[in-house]
Design a protein around this motif. Structure first.
Motif, mmCIF file in Angstrom:
data_model
loop_
_atom_site.group_PDB
_atom_site.id
_atom_site.type_symbol
_atom_site.label_atom_id
_atom_site.label_comp_id
_atom_site.label_asym_id
_atom_site.label_seq_id
_atom_site.Cartn_x
_atom_site.Cartn_y
_atom_site.Cartn_z
ATOM 1 N N ARG A 74 50.574 -12.832 -65.652
ATOM 2 C CA ARG A 74 49.254 -12.461 -64.841
ATOM 3 C C ARG A 74 49.688 -11.704 -63.588
ATOM 4 O O ARG A 74 48.974 -10.680 -63.105
ATOM 5 C CB ARG A 74 48.502 -13.766 -64.397
ATOM 6 N N ILE A 77 51.982 -7.977 -64.407
ATOM 7 C CA ILE A 77 51.089 -6.676 -64.847
ATOM 8 C C ILE A 77 50.810 -6.040 -63.290
ATOM 9 O O ILE A 77 50.577 -4.921 -63.353
ATOM 10 C CB ILE A 77 50.037 -7.188 -65.712
ATOM 11 N N LYS A 78 50.447 -7.073 -62.503
ATOM 12 C CA LYS A 78 49.870 -6.510 -61.042
ATOM 13 C C LYS A 78 51.384 -5.711 -60.334
ATOM 14 O O LYS A 78 51.227 -4.621 -59.610
ATOM 15 C CB LYS A 78 49.304 -7.317 -60.365
ATOM 16 N N PRO A 81 53.679 -2.583 -62.428
ATOM 17 C CA PRO A 81 52.717 -1.782 -63.438
ATOM 18 C C PRO A 81 53.667 -0.797 -63.939
ATOM 19 O O PRO A 81 53.218 -0.275 -65.240
ATOM 20 C CB PRO A 81 52.090 -1.107 -62.542
ATOM 21 N N GLU A 98 52.361 -10.175 -76.675
ATOM 22 C CA GLU A 98 51.137 -9.311 -76.699
ATOM 23 C C GLU A 98 50.504 -8.637 -75.590
ATOM 24 O O GLU A 98 50.193 -7.646 -75.480
ATOM 25 C CB GLU A 98 49.878 -10.037 -77.504
ATOM 26 N N LYS A 99 50.854 -9.236 -74.495
ATOM 27 C CA LYS A 99 50.213 -8.731 -72.938
ATOM 28 C C LYS A 99 51.129 -7.874 -72.586
ATOM 29 O O LYS A 99 50.660 -6.989 -71.797
ATOM 30 C CB LYS A 99 50.421 -10.190 -72.016
ATOM 31 N N SER A 101 51.614 -5.112 -73.900
ATOM 32 C CA SER A 101 50.909 -3.851 -74.319
ATOM 33 C C SER A 101 50.045 -3.483 -73.246
ATOM 34 O O SER A 101 49.568 -2.288 -73.287
ATOM 35 C CB SER A 101 49.878 -4.106 -75.628
ATOM 36 N N SER A 102 49.796 -4.194 -72.066
ATOM 37 C CA SER A 102 49.213 -3.697 -70.912
ATOM 38 C C SER A 102 50.270 -2.649 -70.077
ATOM 39 O O SER A 102 49.535 -1.921 -69.325
ATOM 40 C CB SER A 102 48.830 -4.768 -70.071
ATOM 41 N N PHE A 103 51.339 -2.728 -70.448
ATOM 42 C CA PHE A 103 52.395 -1.613 -69.577
ATOM 43 C C PHE A 103 52.288 -0.380 -70.314
ATOM 44 O O PHE A 103 53.051 -0.151 -71.459
ATOM 45 C CB PHE A 103 53.603 -2.280 -69.614
ATOM 46 N N GLU A 104 51.879 0.708 -69.899
ATOM 47 C CA GLU A 104 51.507 1.741 -70.598
ATOM 48 C C GLU A 104 52.933 2.588 -70.535
ATOM 49 O O GLU A 104 53.087 3.589 -71.642
ATOM 50 C CB GLU A 104 50.625 2.634 -69.937
#
Length: 213
Positions: A74, A77-78, A81, A98-99, A101-104
């Protein structure tokens, strides 16, 4: 030791250092390296690293030696990034992986196989197989993706670990030489203070702080 290091580094900045490898008690020195891109944790409390990274290390894009959990993800990700590479050194739950996947910009994932696992026995570890599938799915749409599995199947014996690189677009394997925690350490000056090796980050790009015992 934590207080001493904090005092030594307080007020100093080393913009030439791009890679920092430090143990769990040294996280407070991270803001002294505003240009650091790679943070290597050695037996660290992962969450303790995130606060100093957030305070003074905006360019971090690679993390090595971390064991992510829900709380860490949590914040991660912030705070990071622009993460491009992650090396996970212990078991990770598929839902945590799976989380990522938020890192582009993420294009490299290293996973550690369960103890005693080998490529020919990996099917005996369904949770880890699920992690491999998730990592592949994350990386398939990325440029120049790299997925590596680190094995050390004979714990306690004099058998060196090795890593295998998986093609994220196929099922073939390619064996790669190297050790579990390979390091790219540049030339550095050092001096000894009591029982600890303190590497002076003046003209180098890498700081590595570790016990001499």
């Amino acid at each position: 030791m934590t207080t001493r290091l904090k005092v030594v580094f307080s007020g100093h900045r080393y913009p030439n250092v791009h890679t920092v490898s430090i143990p769990r008690f040294a996280h407070n020195i991270l803001p002294s390296f505003p240009e650091v891109k790679t943070v290597i944790s050695t037996r660290a409390n992962e969450n303790s690293f995130l606060t100093p990274i957030a305070k003074g290390c905006p360019k971090v894009e690679s993390l090595e030696g971390f064991s992510p959990n829900a709380k860490m993800m949590r914040r991660l990700i912030k705070i990071v990034p622009n993460l491009k590479s992650i090396k996970i050194v212990s078991a990770v739950e598929p839902d945590i992986l799976e989380k990522f996947s938020s890192f582009e910009r993420l294009r490299s994932i290293d996973l550690r196989a369960p103890e005693s696992a080998t490529p020919t026995r990996i099917h005996e570890y369904p949770r880890f197989v699920a992690c491999i599938k998730i990592a592949r799915k994350i990386l398939q749409s990325r440029d120049h993706p790299q997925l590596r599995i680190h094995y050390q199947p004979f714990a306690g014996l004099l058998v060196g670990p090795w890593k295998i690189e998986l093609d994220v677009h196929a099922s073939s394997f390619q064996a790669l030489p190297g050790s579990l925690f390979s390091e790219d350490i540049s030339t550095y000056a050092s001096y000894l203070e009591e029982k600890w090796a303190f590497l002076t980050p003046i003209t180098v790009e890498t700081l590595r702080l570790a016990s001499t015992t």
